[in-house]
Motif scaffolding. Sequence first.
Motif, PDB file in Angstrom:
ATOM      1  N   PHE A  36      32.277  70.688 105.222  1.00 32.99           N
ATOM      2  CA  PHE A  36      32.375  70.466 103.778  1.00 32.99           C
ATOM      3  C   PHE A  36      33.779  70.796 103.271  1.00 32.99           C
ATOM      4  O   PHE A  36      34.261  70.174 102.323  1.00 32.99           O
ATOM      5  N   VAL A  37      34.425  71.780 103.901  1.00 38.45           N
ATOM      6  CA  VAL A  37      35.815  72.093 103.548  1.00 38.45           C
ATOM      7  C   VAL A  37      36.692  70.880 103.826  1.00 38.45           C
ATOM      8  O   VAL A  37      37.520  70.472 102.995  1.00 38.45           O
ATOM      9  N   GLY A  38      36.505  70.293 105.014  1.00 37.07           N
ATOM     10  CA  GLY A  38      37.280  69.113 105.365  1.00 37.07           C
ATOM     11  C   GLY A  38      37.025  67.951 104.428  1.00 37.07           C
ATOM     12  O   GLY A  38      37.960  67.241 104.022  1.00 37.07           O
ATOM     13  N   TYR A  39      35.772  67.750 104.069  1.00 37.99           N
ATOM     14  CA  TYR A  39      35.414  66.665 103.151  1.00 37.99           C
ATOM     15  C   TYR A  39      36.114  66.847 101.800  1.00 37.99           C
ATOM     16  O   TYR A  39      36.654  65.882 101.239  1.00 37.99           O
ATOM     17  N   MET A  89      39.167  76.163 111.682  1.00 38.80           N
ATOM     18  CA  MET A  89      40.588  75.895 111.863  1.00 38.80           C
ATOM     19  C   MET A  89      40.829  74.436 112.248  1.00 38.80           C
ATOM     20  O   MET A  89      41.772  73.790 111.753  1.00 38.80           O
ATOM     21  N   THR A  90      39.989  73.903 113.117  1.00 37.70           N
ATOM     22  CA  THR A  90      40.138  72.511 113.544  1.00 37.70           C
ATOM     23  C   THR A  90      39.946  71.557 112.375  1.00 37.70           C
ATOM     24  O   THR A  90      40.729  70.614 112.182  1.00 37.70           O
ATOM     25  N   VAL A  91      38.902  71.806 111.576  1.00 37.98           N
ATOM     26  CA  VAL A  91      38.630  70.962 110.422  1.00 37.98           C
ATOM     27  C   VAL A  91      39.795  71.011 109.437  1.00 37.98           C
ATOM     28  O   VAL A  91      40.263  69.972 108.934  1.00 37.98           O
ATOM     29  N   ALA A  97      46.524  67.757 107.988  1.00 37.85           N
ATOM     30  CA  ALA A  97      47.496  66.879 108.644  1.00 37.85           C
ATOM     31  C   ALA A  97      47.295  65.434 108.194  1.00 37.85           C
ATOM     32  O   ALA A  97      48.267  64.692 107.979  1.00 37.85           O
ATOM     33  N   THR A  98      46.032  65.040 108.042  1.00 39.92           N
ATOM     34  CA  THR A  98      45.727  63.686 107.567  1.00 39.92           C
ATOM     35  C   THR A  98      46.283  63.452 106.165  1.00 39.92           C
ATOM     36  O   THR A  98      46.774  62.359 105.851  1.00 39.92           O
ATOM     37  N   PRO A 103      52.499  69.513 109.211  1.00 37.94           N
ATOM     38  CA  PRO A 103      53.228  68.677 110.175  1.00 37.94           C
ATOM     39  C   PRO A 103      52.354  68.306 111.374  1.00 37.94           C
ATOM     40  O   PRO A 103      51.579  69.130 111.863  1.00 37.94           O
ATOM     41  N   PHE A 104      52.500  67.080 111.851  1.00 41.69           N
ATOM     42  CA  PHE A 104      51.686  66.624 112.973  1.00 41.69           C
ATOM     43  C   PHE A 104      51.989  67.400 114.253  1.00 41.69           C
ATOM     44  O   PHE A 104      51.095  67.623 115.074  1.00 41.69           O
TER      45      PHE A 104
END
Length: 227
Positions: A36-39, A89-91, A97-98, A103-104
């Motif tokens: 949900f954080v990523g969303y 962390m991954t999300v 980055a998206t 930075p990528f």
Amino acid sequence: MRWHGRCPTSMKAISRENIYTIPNWLTASRLVAAPFVGYCILHDHYAWALGLFAYAGITDLLDGWIARRWNLGTVVGTVIDPMADKILMTVLTVALATKGALPFWLAGLILGRDFALGIAAIYYRWISLPPPKTMARYWDFSLPSAEVRPTTISKYNTALQLGLMGLTTVAPVVPSLDLGTPLGVMQYVVAVTTVWSGASYVYSKDAVKILSQPQQGEAEENEQTKK
């Protein structure tokens, strides 16, 4: 057929632990909150993302305190607690980055380290699982087989990574703050600690503890059983 004498080690009852504890439920809630954080970040709802991020940080501190205060620590907790941190962390890394906020090259470094550690965790879980080795038993986390012990630099790295992600998420919420320089410095610091922490797992002998190694007496018993 009747068994004579002592039962082989593989036939002995395998001890299980209670995984349904408050600290583990809090950790599980962090796992649920991560997507949900990523969303929220991908859809520019940075205030909501920041609120969920704060919830994850508070529950991370709270579950550890409860586990120590009431002796509710579990072996599975040593696995899913850092797992929850890494999934969050991954999300955050992918989402930020998206959106171009991270930075990528740094995102690739963070994700590459976590991917390598994830593969190592799968490997150690499999080799340490008491027989019979089945997929059902592999995913039965009430059967402890290996305990993960984060290295000191890894703990610092996790804190720094979370700090960087938090600061990066704050920036769009409070645009009046000039966070360009602090973010730039933190990105390079996190890059260094990410590499350092990854290497620490390779060279540390105490990072992973196998819990299901047979004792000397059991090994001798197995030999006698085979004869």
